[in-house]
Design a protein around this motif. Structure first.
Motif, short mmCIF file in Angstrom:
data_model
loop_
_atom_site.label_atom_id
_atom_site.label_comp_id
_atom_site.label_asym_id
_atom_site.label_seq_id
_atom_site.Cartn_x
_atom_site.Cartn_y
_atom_site.Cartn_z
N LEU A 15 0.83 -1.21 0.00
CA LEU A 15 0.00 0.00 0.00
C LEU A 15 0.86 1.26 0.00
CD1 LEU A 15 -2.93 -0.95 2.40
CD2 LEU A 15 -3.06 -0.52 -0.05
N CYS A 16 1.93 1.27 0.77
CA CYS A 16 2.83 2.43 0.81
C CYS A 16 3.52 2.62 -0.54
CB CYS A 16 3.86 2.27 1.92
SG CYS A 16 3.18 2.50 3.56
N SER A 17 3.94 1.53 -1.16
CA SER A 17 4.57 1.62 -2.48
C SER A 17 3.59 2.18 -3.51
CB SER A 17 5.07 0.25 -2.94
OG SER A 17 6.07 -0.22 -2.07
N LEU A 18 2.35 1.70 -3.49
CA LEU A 18 1.32 2.19 -4.39
C LEU A 18 1.06 3.68 -4.14
CD1 LEU A 18 -0.79 1.62 -6.59
CD2 LEU A 18 -2.39 1.04 -4.75
N ASP A 19 0.98 4.06 -2.88
CA ASP A 19 0.77 5.47 -2.53
C ASP A 19 1.93 6.33 -3.03
OD1 ASP A 19 -0.58 7.66 -1.17
OD2 ASP A 19 1.08 7.55 0.28
N LEU A 20 3.15 5.87 -2.87
CA LEU A 20 4.32 6.62 -3.34
C LEU A 20 4.29 6.78 -4.85
CD1 LEU A 20 7.03 7.94 -2.65
CD2 LEU A 20 8.09 5.70 -2.90
N LEU A 21 3.94 5.71 -5.56
CA LEU A 21 3.84 5.77 -7.01
C LEU A 21 2.78 6.77 -7.47
CD1 LEU A 21 4.94 4.41 -9.59
CD2 LEU A 21 3.05 2.79 -9.42
N LEU A 22 1.63 6.76 -6.82
CA LEU A 22 0.56 7.71 -7.16
C LEU A 22 0.97 9.15 -6.84
CD1 LEU A 22 -2.59 5.72 -6.00
CD2 LEU A 22 -1.89 6.21 -8.35
N THR A 23 1.65 9.35 -5.73
CA THR A 23 2.11 10.69 -5.35
C THR A 23 3.11 11.24 -6.37
OG1 THR A 23 1.77 10.19 -3.01
CG2 THR A 23 3.22 12.04 -3.52
N VAL A 24 4.04 10.41 -6.82
CA VAL A 24 5.00 10.84 -7.84
C VAL A 24 4.26 11.21 -9.12
CG1 VAL A 24 6.87 10.03 -9.34
CG2 VAL A 24 6.97 9.60 -6.89
N GLY A 25 3.25 10.46 -9.51
CA GLY A 25 2.46 10.78 -10.69
C GLY A 25 1.73 12.10 -10.55
N VAL A 26 1.16 12.35 -9.38
CA VAL A 26 0.44 13.61 -9.14
C VAL A 26 1.41 14.78 -9.18
CG1 VAL A 26 -0.77 14.93 -7.35
CG2 VAL A 26 -1.48 12.59 -7.86
N ILE A 27 2.59 14.64 -8.60
CA ILE A 27 3.59 15.72 -8.62
C ILE A 27 4.01 16.02 -10.06
CG2 ILE A 27 5.98 16.29 -8.01
CD1 ILE A 27 5.44 14.84 -5.33
N GLU A 32 3.51 19.78 -14.84
CA GLU A 32 3.08 20.03 -16.21
C GLU A 32 2.01 21.12 -16.25
OE1 GLU A 32 1.71 16.24 -17.63
OE2 GLU A 32 3.73 15.40 -17.71
N HIS A 33 1.05 21.05 -15.33
CA HIS A 33 -0.01 22.06 -15.30
C HIS A 33 0.53 23.43 -14.92
CE1 HIS A 33 -3.26 18.80 -14.91
NE2 HIS A 33 -3.30 19.31 -16.12
N THR A 34 1.47 23.47 -13.99
CA THR A 34 2.07 24.74 -13.60
C THR A 34 2.77 25.38 -14.79
OG1 THR A 34 2.38 23.97 -11.34
CG2 THR A 34 3.74 25.83 -12.05
N GLU A 35 3.50 24.58 -15.57
CA GLU A 35 4.18 25.11 -16.75
C GLU A 35 3.18 25.63 -17.78
OE1 GLU A 35 6.94 23.41 -20.33
OE2 GLU A 35 7.23 22.57 -18.33
N LEU A 36 2.10 24.88 -18.00
CA LEU A 36 1.08 25.32 -18.94
C LEU A 36 0.41 26.61 -18.49
CD1 LEU A 36 -0.66 21.92 -19.83
CD2 LEU A 36 0.67 23.37 -21.35
N LEU A 37 0.10 26.69 -17.20
CA LEU A 37 -0.54 27.90 -16.68
C LEU A 37 0.39 29.10 -16.75
CD1 LEU A 37 -2.51 26.50 -13.63
CD2 LEU A 37 -3.46 27.43 -15.75
#
Length: 181
Positions: A15-27, A32-37
């Motif tokens: 679960l922690c590994s999955l959470d870390l993977l999702l967090t890296v994806g969100v970051i 990308e959104h910050t650069e576009l904005l």
């Protein structure tokens, strides 16, 4: 009991590994959104590189005539507004940048947008390093450069066929105009 503990520990690890993977994806997505904005926020606040500057005629705060026809070599042109927070932050950096422009004050043109009584602090900061004009938001300088947002710092120059073009529409004022010798 030990087997249950090991299974629970493995489950928590997964679960922690999955959470870390999702967090890296969100970051990554946030970056990308910050650069576009940030690109969208900077979209065409004035003429872009390669566009022709319109005709203008103004009088500097020192009584000098300022026209498009007097620009015959690379010149830095800046626009600041008295009601703009980023303008007030960028002004000291611009003044320092303008000090390093080859040709000095004669190759730097600054326009302060605002009410006559409110422009004095910006004018006084700019006056030693630039020819300074003041005008309201619909003035001749702003119209010639199609300024829609502030601050704007451009480099302009006359081409061999006599047209006045924007050579750079995003001037980095955090670095000197020329490298110190």
């Amino acid at each position: 009991m030990t087997l249950v503990l090991v299974a629970a520990l493995v489950l928590v690890g997964l679960l922690c590994s999955l959470d870390l993977l999702l967090t890296v994806g969100v970051i990554k997505r946030l970056r990308e959104h910050t650069e576009l904005l940030s690109r969208k926020g900077e979209a065409t606040p004035s003429l872009a590189t390669g566009e022709e500057v319109g005709a203008f005629s103004a009088t500097s705060v020192d009584g000098e005539a300022v026209t498009d026809t007097m620009i015959d070599t690379e010149t830095v042109v800046a626009f600041f507004s008295t009601t703009c927070g980023p303008c007030k932050e960028k002004l000291p950096k611009f003044v320092e940048y303008a000090r390093s422009v080859p040709g000095g004050r004669g190759r730097v043109l600054a326009t302060v947008i605002g009410e006559p009584g409110e422009t004095a602090p910006m004018v006084e900061a700019l006056r030693p390093v630039a020819r300074v004009t003041t005008e309201d938001a619909s003035g001749a300088m702003g119209e010639a450069f199609k300024v829609m947002a502030y601050p704007v710092v451009l480099k302009v120059n006359r081409t061999t066929d006599g047209r006045l073009l924007v050579m750079a529409d995003r001037v980095d004022v955090d670095r000197p105009a020329v490298a110190p010798v």
